[in-house]
Scaffold this active site. Structure first.
Site, PDB file in Angstrom:
ATOM      1  N   THR A  55     -56.818  37.290 -28.551  1.00  0.00           N
ATOM      2  CA  THR A  55     -55.830  37.016 -27.512  1.00  0.00           C
ATOM      3  C   THR A  55     -56.475  37.207 -26.140  1.00  0.00           C
ATOM      4  O   THR A  55     -57.130  38.217 -25.900  1.00  0.00           O
ATOM      5  CB  THR A  55     -54.609  37.960 -27.642  1.00  0.00           C
ATOM      6  OG1 THR A  55     -54.027  37.775 -28.923  1.00  0.00           O
ATOM      7  CG2 THR A  55     -53.574  37.669 -26.574  1.00  0.00           C
ATOM      8  N   LEU A  68     -54.728  44.235 -26.228  1.00  0.00           N
ATOM      9  CA  LEU A  68     -54.518  42.866 -26.703  1.00  0.00           C
ATOM     10  C   LEU A  68     -55.413  42.656 -27.924  1.00  0.00           C
ATOM     11  O   LEU A  68     -56.503  43.226 -27.998  1.00  0.00           O
ATOM     12  CB  LEU A  68     -54.881  41.837 -25.619  1.00  0.00           C
ATOM     13  CG  LEU A  68     -54.045  41.819 -24.339  1.00  0.00           C
ATOM     14  CD1 LEU A  68     -54.642  40.824 -23.347  1.00  0.00           C
ATOM     15  CD2 LEU A  68     -52.600  41.466 -24.642  1.00  0.00           C
ATOM     16  N   ASP A  69     -54.955  41.827 -28.860  1.00  0.00           N
ATOM     17  CA  ASP A  69     -55.789  41.495 -30.014  1.00  0.00           C
ATOM     18  C   ASP A  69     -57.098  40.866 -29.549  1.00  0.00           C
ATOM     19  O   ASP A  69     -57.163  40.242 -28.482  1.00  0.00           O
ATOM     20  CB  ASP A  69     -55.067  40.526 -30.945  1.00  0.00           C
ATOM     21  CG  ASP A  69     -53.887  41.161 -31.672  1.00  0.00           C
ATOM     22  OD1 ASP A  69     -53.838  42.402 -31.733  1.00  0.00           O
ATOM     23  OD2 ASP A  69     -53.021  40.411 -32.157  1.00  0.00           O
ATOM     24  N   LYS A  70     -58.119  40.979 -30.377  1.00  0.00           N
ATOM     25  CA  LYS A  70     -59.449  40.472 -30.023  1.00  0.00           C
ATOM     26  C   LYS A  70     -59.421  39.008 -29.611  1.00  0.00           C
ATOM     27  O   LYS A  70     -60.065  38.612 -28.630  1.00  0.00           O
ATOM     28  CB  LYS A  70     -60.404  40.677 -31.204  1.00  0.00           C
ATOM     29  CG  LYS A  70     -61.825  40.214 -30.938  1.00  0.00           C
ATOM     30  CD  LYS A  70     -62.718  40.496 -32.139  1.00  0.00           C
ATOM     31  CE  LYS A  70     -64.138  39.990 -31.897  1.00  0.00           C
ATOM     32  NZ  LYS A  70     -65.033  40.257 -33.047  1.00  0.00           N
ATOM     33  N   ARG A 106     -47.255  36.906 -33.122  1.00  0.00           N
ATOM     34  CA  ARG A 106     -47.833  36.129 -34.217  1.00  0.00           C
ATOM     35  C   ARG A 106     -46.907  36.142 -35.430  1.00  0.00           C
ATOM     36  O   ARG A 106     -46.672  35.100 -36.071  1.00  0.00           O
ATOM     37  CB  ARG A 106     -49.214  36.678 -34.572  1.00  0.00           C
ATOM     38  CG  ARG A 106     -50.214  36.586 -33.418  1.00  0.00           C
ATOM     39  CD  ARG A 106     -51.432  37.462 -33.632  1.00  0.00           C
ATOM     40  NE  ARG A 106     -52.197  37.046 -34.800  1.00  0.00           N
ATOM     41  CZ  ARG A 106     -53.200  37.768 -35.307  1.00  0.00           C
ATOM     42  NH1 ARG A 106     -53.532  38.936 -34.760  1.00  0.00           N
ATOM     43  NH2 ARG A 106     -53.856  37.333 -36.356  1.00  0.00           N
TER      44      ARG A 106
END
Length: 335
Positions: free
Chosen positions: A162, A158-160, A260
């Site tokens: 998120t 997961l993105d930082k 996104r």
């Protein structure tokens, strides 16, 4: 809170959890500021504001001259220009690293561990060699429980910024079992996103997305060089006063930054997304502060199978505190 010299406070400071305050600043360009660059005027007239921070605010679309958003730091001021912006003064205290605690463990069975990844915690080691990322912190937590998870590894990322459900496996075989489900698209993924604008009731986005550009960290839509991506969306709530929507996202593919980029493509960018989104001028100071902290994308739910089983189980992640706070504000009739 320090004095802002000739800058004028337009509202009461808004206290936030870290002990810092949101400040709304108004600067009227008089003789001393005529012909001066926008970023330099901000720094000179605002105590404690660095030039780097001023440039960042301008780049994020948080600065207005005569009620018009300005994104050019070198813009020269004219006599009588009214410059306004909001910012949170830097906290000189060193921020505490994110940790994994008991409440973050959502599932622990048959060699599969699911955590509710906190906002701001990288899934894996960054280019800067950050020691604080998911695997070592989860290992450290279980070491305090007397378990040594030597071969623990991520099944996906997961993105930082998120938050939400993130799966790990205790052995290479279990990780491979989970990764196979992602690759074969048999895992059911549900995300929640807070977006700007009134999203459609139901919609689908299909396009071809490139890999992340190493120079600027973004993906883009490209029919020629991109790969297929697909997401189904459902609007769950609409907050009319703030002009924001709570959207459920069900990605079919798993491209980098897919949700996104898809939401930005249909002009419903995710709140707080500084890469694909935009600053929203209608927000109150309380909402603005929450939105400025991180982007609002949360991995709400995953459905998957354990090794040797065919029946899917479901793991659901509760919202983080910032999510709880912003939704409470959005639902308030006063916001």
């Amino acid at each position: 809170m320090g004095r802002l010299y000739s800058a004028k406070m337009l509202c009461k400071p808004v206290a936030i959890e870290t002990g810092r305050y949101m400040q709304t600043v108004e600067i009227l360009a008089k003789r001393g500021l005529v012909g001066k660059r926008l970023d330099l005027a901000m720094v000179e007239e605002t105590k404690g504001l660095s030039r780097r921070k001023a440039k960042s605010l301008i780049d994020d679309g948080s600065v207005f001259v005569n009620d018009q958003r300005v994104r050019i730091a070198s813009r020269q001021l004219s006599f009588g220009d009214r410059l306004t912006f909001r910012y949170v003064p830097d906290n000189k205290k060193k921020p505490q690293p994110v940790q994994i605690s008991e409440r973050d463990i959502l599932f622990d069975q048959a060699g599969v561990i699911a955590i509710n990844k906190p906002v701001g915690l990288p899934s894996q080691e960054t280019k800067k060699g950050d020691r604080f990322h998911v695997v070592p912190l989860v290992k450290r937590f279980f070491q305090t429980k007397g378990r040594d998870l030597e071969h623990l590894a991520l099944a996906h990322r997961l993105d930082k910024e998120t938050s939400g459900v993130l799966l790990l496996g205790e052995t290479p075989e279990i990780v491979a079992h989970l990764m196979d489900q992602f690759r074969e698209k048999t895992i059911e993924k549900t995300y929640h996103a807070l977006c700007y604008g009134k999203a459609q009731d139901e919609f689908e986005v299909r396009c071809r997305l490139t890999a992340i550009n190493p120079k600027n960290g973004t993906v883009k839509v490209s029919q020629k060089s991109g790969k297929d991506s697909q997401t189904f969306f459902t609007r769950k709530e609409y907050y009319q006063k703030s002009g924001m929507s709570l959207v459920e996202c069900r990605p079919v593919t798993g491209r980098s930054h897919q949700l996104r980029a898809h939401l930005a493509k249909v002009r419903n960018p995710i709140a707080g997304d500084k890469v694909y989104g935009d600053t929203h001028p209608k927000l109150s100071d309380e909402l603005y502060h929450l939105v400025s902290q991180h982007h609002y994308l949360h991995a709400r739910l995953l459905k998957f199978t354990l090794p040797g089983q065919s029946k899917k189980l479901q793991v659901k992640a509760p919202y983080p505190k910032t999510w709880q706070s912003i939704i409470e504000l959005l639902r308030s009739p006063l916001t």
